[in-house]
Design a protein around this motif. Structure first.
Motif, mmCIF file in Angstrom:
data_model
loop_
_atom_site.group_PDB
_atom_site.id
_atom_site.type_symbol
_atom_site.label_atom_id
_atom_site.label_comp_id
_atom_site.label_asym_id
_atom_site.label_seq_id
_atom_site.Cartn_x
_atom_site.Cartn_y
_atom_site.Cartn_z
ATOM 1 N N UNK A 87 0.811 -1.222 0.000
ATOM 2 C CA UNK A 87 0.000 0.000 0.000
ATOM 3 C C UNK A 87 0.848 1.277 0.000
ATOM 4 N N UNK A 93 1.151 6.766 -6.609
ATOM 5 C CA UNK A 93 -0.111 7.317 -7.140
ATOM 6 C C UNK A 93 -0.230 8.817 -6.862
ATOM 7 N N UNK A 123 -11.506 16.752 -5.950
ATOM 8 C CA UNK A 123 -10.911 15.931 -4.874
ATOM 9 C C UNK A 123 -11.421 16.377 -3.510
ATOM 10 N N UNK A 136 -12.748 10.033 -13.117
ATOM 11 C CA UNK A 136 -11.922 9.632 -11.977
ATOM 12 C C UNK A 136 -11.110 8.389 -12.305
ATOM 13 N N UNK A 180 -7.328 5.977 -10.951
ATOM 14 C CA UNK A 180 -6.251 5.762 -9.981
ATOM 15 C C UNK A 180 -6.646 6.110 -8.560
ATOM 16 N N UNK A 181 -5.779 6.876 -7.905
ATOM 17 C CA UNK A 181 -5.986 7.208 -6.497
ATOM 18 C C UNK A 181 -7.242 8.060 -6.280
ATOM 19 N N UNK A 182 -7.600 8.838 -7.280
ATOM 20 C CA UNK A 182 -8.806 9.679 -7.144
ATOM 21 C C UNK A 182 -10.045 8.848 -6.817
ATOM 22 N N UNK A 234 -10.209 6.377 -4.889
ATOM 23 C CA UNK A 234 -10.239 6.108 -3.448
ATOM 24 C C UNK A 234 -10.480 7.407 -2.665
ATOM 25 N N UNK A 235 -9.849 8.474 -3.120
ATOM 26 C CA UNK A 235 -9.979 9.758 -2.393
ATOM 27 C C UNK A 235 -11.446 10.180 -2.282
ATOM 28 N N UNK A 271 -6.571 14.695 3.922
ATOM 29 C CA UNK A 271 -5.678 13.921 3.062
ATOM 30 C C UNK A 271 -5.273 14.731 1.820
ATOM 31 N N UNK A 317 -5.737 7.220 5.436
ATOM 32 C CA UNK A 317 -4.799 6.203 4.942
ATOM 33 C C UNK A 317 -5.299 4.795 5.256
ATOM 34 N N UNK A 330 -8.242 3.860 2.978
ATOM 35 C CA UNK A 330 -7.809 3.601 1.606
ATOM 36 C C UNK A 330 -7.032 2.279 1.511
ATOM 37 N N UNK A 331 -6.263 2.018 2.555
ATOM 38 C CA UNK A 331 -5.516 0.751 2.561
ATOM 39 C C UNK A 331 -6.477 -0.441 2.594
ATOM 40 N N UNK A 381 -9.561 -0.542 1.520
ATOM 41 C CA UNK A 381 -10.237 -0.685 0.212
ATOM 42 C C UNK A 381 -9.275 -1.264 -0.827
ATOM 43 N N UNK A 382 -8.040 -0.779 -0.767
ATOM 44 C CA UNK A 382 -7.038 -1.219 -1.754
ATOM 45 C C UNK A 382 -6.758 -2.706 -1.600
#
Lengths: 157, 183
Positions: A6, A13, B46, B123, B125-127, B129-130, B141, B173, B176-177, B179-180
């Motif tokens: 992560x 990212x 965002x 949206x 990538x990281x967006x 999740x944000x 964040x 964090x 997001x972790x 979910x990832x």
């Protein structure tokens, strides 16, 4: 399939986040409208003609008289006294100044005739609010006429 | 050397553009808008996690910038100043959206549902999740990890304690972790 750890993914990212995203609708027209209307408001407020100040004062005076009217028994006399003194002071002020139109005095006579007719009607019905309003309006028109025909800015309007 | 000269030239051009805007040139302001619209929208999206609200915020930002451009001293980069204006307007916009009950009980908005995120082609990538983060965690964040604000600055902007800013960052964090790793 193995995922990246992560922390590593997050660091990467964040660095790769797109700098730009395109909105779905056109945003400029709304912004343009808003800034144009604000510019117009500012321009209008800075281009006020000098005679408008006089008119505003007279309007305020009119409002005051209408307020007083509610309590005074002889409203028509009160209004007439107030506006007659205003009118005379304007006529004195502008007597040496050339007018912008030739027929303003004829127009004033017409307005004075209207004033006389309304006052005659008020003799019969002194508390008639509609007549009192008409009397105030006809006086106001006289003051506006005298002011405007003697103001140089009148031609620029 | 060539890159430095190019940057200096672009900076000079931008200063001239800003000066024309300060003098009331709407055409120059349209150029400035075109140059920064998508960047401001990205940050607004965002922060708000709502494509439509982000559009409103972007418009509000440029109207405010038009009015306040004379206040830009030129001590920082224009983009830095612009993103700071954007962040403040977005925060203020989100506050205004809350009803009285949400304000009283300090309840916060949850982020976008994953179904909504999938339906949002802009949206990636990281967006992705944000925008799913709850409001406070998301704001902290984005401001800290993406925009580079310090927690002390964020605490002032969001009217919270520095410790709360740090804990919201940690919470973001963690979520997001989760979910990832699980999806």
């Amino acid at each position: 399939m193995n995922k990246k750890p992560f922390d590593e993914m997050l660091k990467q990212e964040i660095q790769n986040l797109p700098d730009e995203i395109t909105p779905t609708r056109e945003l400029w027209p709304g912004v343009e409208r808003a800034i144009s209307s604000e510019a117009m408001e500012i321009s209008a407020s800075t281009n006020i003609k000098p005679w408008l100040g006089v008119a505003v004062c007279l309007g305020a005076a009119l409002f005051s008289v209408l307020m007083i009217m509610k309590q005074e028994p002889n409203n028509a006399v009160l209004i007439a006294d107030f506006f007659e003194s205003q009118k005379q002071s304007l006529l004195v002020r502008y007597q040496s100044q050339p007018a912008l139109t030739d027929n303003w005095q004829a127009q004033l006579v017409e307005l004075e005739a209207a004033e006389a007719a309304i006052r005659q009607a008020l003799d019969e019905d002194p508390q008639n609010a509609a007549l009192l309003r008409m009397l105030s309006q006809v006086y106001q028109q006289q003051l506006d006429l005298i002011t405007k025909v003697h103001q140089p800015t009148w031609q620029q309007i | 050397m060539i890159i430095d000269a190019k940057h200096a030239f672009e900076k000079e051009q931008e200063h001239a553009l800003i000066d024309r805007c300060i003098n009331g040139c709407q055409r120059s302001f349209a150029d400035l808008f075109t140059r920064y619209e998508k960047k401001v929208y990205a940050l607004s999206l965002r922060l708000s996690a709502d494509p439509s609200a982000a559009e409103d915020i972007t418009q509000e930002v440029f109207v405010q910038v038009w009015n306040k451009l004379a206040q830009f001293q030129g001590q920082s980069k224009f983009s830095t100043w612009l993103y700071s204006v954007t962040s403040n307007i977005a925060i203020s916009y989100l506050r205004k959206q809350k009803n009285w009950l949400q304000r009283v009980v300090s309840s916060e908005d949850v982020g976008m549902e994953s179904v909504e995120v999938d339906a949002c082609p802009m949206l990636g990538g990281l967006d992705k999740l944000i925008v799913r983060l709850p409001e406070r965690a998301r704001l902290v964040f984005v401001l800290h990890a993406v925009e580079g604000y310090r927690h002390e600055e964020i605490a002032t902007m969001l009217n919270m304690a520095v410790g709360s800013s740090k804990s919201q960052y940690h919470r973001a964090r963690q979520l997001m972790q989760e979910w990832y790793e699980n999806e």
